[in-house]
Scaffold this active site. Structure first.
Site, PDB file in Angstrom:
ATOM      1  N   GLN A   1     142.453 -36.810  25.780  1.00  0.00           N
ATOM      2  CA  GLN A   1     142.032 -37.901  26.674  1.00  0.00           C
ATOM      3  C   GLN A   1     143.050 -37.436  27.921  1.00  0.00           C
ATOM      4  OE1 GLN A   1     139.882 -40.351  27.398  1.00  0.00           O
ATOM      5  NE2 GLN A   1     138.836 -40.415  25.430  1.00  0.00           N
TER       6      GLN A   1
ATOM      7  N   SER B   1     138.942 -31.215  24.709  1.00  0.00           N
ATOM      8  CA  SER B   1     137.626 -31.140  24.743  1.00  0.00           C
ATOM      9  C   SER B   1     137.061 -31.329  26.059  1.00  0.00           C
ATOM     10  CB  SER B   1     137.335 -32.576  23.925  1.00  0.00           C
ATOM     11  OG  SER B   1     135.765 -32.748  23.924  1.00  0.00           O
ATOM     12  N   ALA B   2     135.925 -30.475  26.151  1.00  0.00           N
ATOM     13  CA  ALA B   2     135.383 -30.464  27.689  1.00  0.00           C
ATOM     14  C   ALA B   2     134.732 -31.695  28.126  1.00  0.00           C
ATOM     15  CB  ALA B   2     134.344 -29.251  27.742  1.00  0.00           C
ATOM     16  N   HIS B   3     134.060 -32.554  27.245  1.00  0.00           N
ATOM     17  CA  HIS B   3     133.232 -33.428  27.748  1.00  0.00           C
ATOM     18  C   HIS B   3     133.929 -34.883  28.233  1.00  0.00           C
ATOM     19  CE1 HIS B   3     132.755 -36.583  24.385  1.00  0.00           C
ATOM     20  NE2 HIS B   3     133.290 -35.736  23.704  1.00  0.00           N
TER      21      HIS B   3
ATOM     22  N   THR C   1     129.317 -17.461  16.767  1.00  0.00           N
ATOM     23  CA  THR C   1     129.016 -16.729  17.951  1.00  0.00           C
ATOM     24  C   THR C   1     129.451 -17.818  19.023  1.00  0.00           C
ATOM     25  OG1 THR C   1     127.126 -15.676  17.107  1.00  0.00           O
ATOM     26  CG2 THR C   1     127.149 -15.975  19.278  1.00  0.00           C
TER      27      THR C   1
ATOM     28  N   CYS D   1     132.686 -44.111  18.791  1.00  0.00           N
ATOM     29  CA  CYS D   1     132.521 -43.369  17.427  1.00  0.00           C
ATOM     30  C   CYS D   1     132.516 -44.611  16.331  1.00  0.00           C
ATOM     31  CB  CYS D   1     133.535 -42.349  17.045  1.00  0.00           C
ATOM     32  SG  CYS D   1     135.195 -42.489  17.560  1.00  0.00           S
TER      33      CYS D   1
HETATM   34  C1  LIG Z   1     136.677 -37.958  22.207  1.00  0.00           C
HETATM   35  C2  LIG Z   1     137.983 -37.746  21.699  1.00  0.00           C
HETATM   36  C3  LIG Z   1     138.109 -37.046  20.500  1.00  0.00           C
HETATM   37  C4  LIG Z   1     137.082 -35.927  19.960  1.00  0.00           C
HETATM   38  O1  LIG Z   1     136.308 -35.037  20.725  1.00  0.00           O
HETATM   39  P1  LIG Z   1     135.025 -34.650  20.609  1.00  0.00           P
HETATM   40  O2  LIG Z   1     134.857 -33.530  21.692  1.00  0.00           O
HETATM   41  O3  LIG Z   1     134.063 -35.731  21.229  1.00  0.00           O
HETATM   42  O4  LIG Z   1     134.707 -34.299  19.016  1.00  0.00           O
HETATM   43  C5  LIG Z   1     139.490 -36.647  19.945  1.00  0.00           C
HETATM   44  N1  LIG Z   1     140.289 -37.485  20.190  1.00  0.00           N
HETATM   45  C6  LIG Z   1     140.388 -38.355  21.165  1.00  0.00           C
HETATM   46  C7  LIG Z   1     141.528 -38.758  21.557  1.00  0.00           C
HETATM   47  C8  LIG Z   1     139.223 -38.497  21.851  1.00  0.00           C
HETATM   48  O5  LIG Z   1     139.152 -39.289  23.049  1.00  0.00           O
END
Ligand SMILES: *Cc1c(COP(=O)(O)O)cnc(C)c1O
Length: 404
Positions: free
Chosen positions: A182, A202-204, A250, A336
């Site tokens: 985050q 994480s990219a998203h 891959t 989640c």
């Molecule tokens: C979203 C999130 C994750 C998980 O990342 P994903 O790419 O969705 O698996 C882990 N830690 C935190 C603090 C997050 O907000």
């Protein structure tokens, strides 16, 4: 009907159009396998991966692009860091320290180690969501192999005292893993200043695509006495030996290219974006507090992610509010776990169950406009009033008071 206003940017973010533009050629024209070393299709893909690796490394101040290992996202990075270090160093019985407000992927990975014989200490947090640094230091024992404490919380936005945690870890020669999913691209992060050994991305969450992330793995020895051991990981996904054997499979080239571009944009725009988000967030909080009695805000007042506002509307049901607010995309907490159980984060910062159930998380983002903030204030305030009137109805009636 108009498209709902999106205010759930802590759950995920839309892909920035500039990120999509960078990705598109890698689906069709440049579709090669980065591991194909016998022709130009492979070389082109490998080149793109190395450029992106550099962009990700630069976003967190890593001294070398070789310290970035691509994974499928934050969840996998957290699993790889925690189980990977433990498998290398731990043996049965090694001690791990984490914190009660971590993401489920950290808590569940630690629980897995516990089931294999590890001892796990889960540090509590104060009302603002921060761990106590003396308790952290006090929890370190001779057999402690890992500290896993996040940078910024995904429900209340609290940012931990990162450099202080790094100092403590170094002083005791313990490896520190930080879930910074985050925080990357939203606050200034520098792995050198933090003194961190492993860091998940994480990219998203930063306007890149879903299904791609990375783990920073420190390669240089860190200063500090006693010396922190070199970080070595046991791979959790085995196969062709990609990513220097740490993570086989891959490579997702379009995803990696998009992730790199997302990091580059975040780095260039972080300070301007932060200032705007802080201002919009303040307007949202003030707007709600002006319109409504009894609204509380959770998390740290200043050490907080820009754009994150967790608000408790006492006497309301958060899920009823969300149902009533079909035109605003918000959530009660982490995507989640919402709906199933009471938030472990809100409980940990001392909210009563009825307060947890009355809490909504707003996540403002890059594409949030001032007009949307103003509309959300109006919509939420009206819905809270309606909800409170309805909740109060039977109570007041039973007390003999006439309501409409
Ligand atoms: C979203 C999130 C994750 C998980 O990342 P994903 O790419 O969705 O698996 C882990 N830690 C935190 C603090 C997050 O907000």
């Amino acid at each position: 009907m108009n498209r709902p206003i999106y205010m759930d940017n802590l759950a995920t973010t839309p892909v920035d159009p500039r990120v999509l533009d960078a990705m598109l050629p890698y689906f069709t024209e440049h579709f090669g396998n980065a591991a194909s070393s016998t022709h130009g299709f492979g070389w082109k893909a490998a080149e793109a991966v190395e450029e992106a690796r550099g962009q990700v490394a630069a976003a967190i101040g890593a001294s070398s692009a070789d310290e970035i290992v691509f994974t499928s996202g934050g969840t996998e990075s957290n699993n790889l860091a925690i189980k990977g270090v433990y498998d290398h160093l731990g043996a049965a019985g090694g001690h791990v320290i984490t914190c009660v407000t971590e993401h489920k992927s950290v808590l569940d990975s630690c629980a897995r180690l516990e089931s294999r014989g590890s001892r796990v200490t889960r540090l509590p947090v104060d009302r603002a969501g921060r761990i106590n640094l003396e308790s952290l230091e006090g929890a370190i024992a001779a057999d402690t192999v890992l500290i896993s404490v996040m940078a910024a919380n995904n429900e209340i936005g609290t940012v931990q005292a990162l450099e202080r945690i790094g100092e403590i870890a170094a002083r005791h020669g313990v490896i520190w893993h930080c879930d910074a999913v985050q925080a990357v691209g939203k606050i200034d992060l520098d792995v050198g200043k933090m003194g961190v050994d492993l860091l998940s991305l994480s990219a998203h969450k930063i306007y890149g695509p879903k299904g791609i992330g990375a783990l920073y793995v420190r390669r240089k020895r860190r200063r500090g006495a006693p010396a922190v051991p070199r970080v070595r990981l046991v791979a959790q996904i085995e196969g062709g030996g990609h990513e220097r054997g740490i993570r086989s499979g891959t490579l997702n080239i379009p995803g990696i290219v998009g992730f790199g571009r997302a990091c580059e944009i975040a780095r260039a725009e972080v300070s301007a974006e932060r200032a705007r988000l802080q201002q919009q967030c303040r307007r949202l909080a003030e707007g709600l507090a002006d319109r409504l009695p009894e609204v509380g805000f959770n998390g740290h007042s200043s050490a907080r992610l820009p754009g994150c506002l967790s608000a408790t509307f006492t006497g309301c049901s958060g899920s009823d509010l969300i149902t009533g607010l079909r035109d605003v995309a918000i959530s009660t907490g982490a995507a989640c776990s919402s709906g199933t159980e009471l938030s472990h984060v809100l409980t940990a910062v001392g909210l009563r169950p009825d307060q947890v159930a009355a809490t909504i998380r707003f996540g403002l983002g890059r594409f949030t406009s001032d007009d949307e903030v103003a509309r959300v204030v109006e919509r939420v305030a009206a819905e809270v009033e309606r909800n409170r009137r309805r909740q109060a109805g039977p109570l007041l009636a039973s007390a003999g008071t006439q309501v409409n």
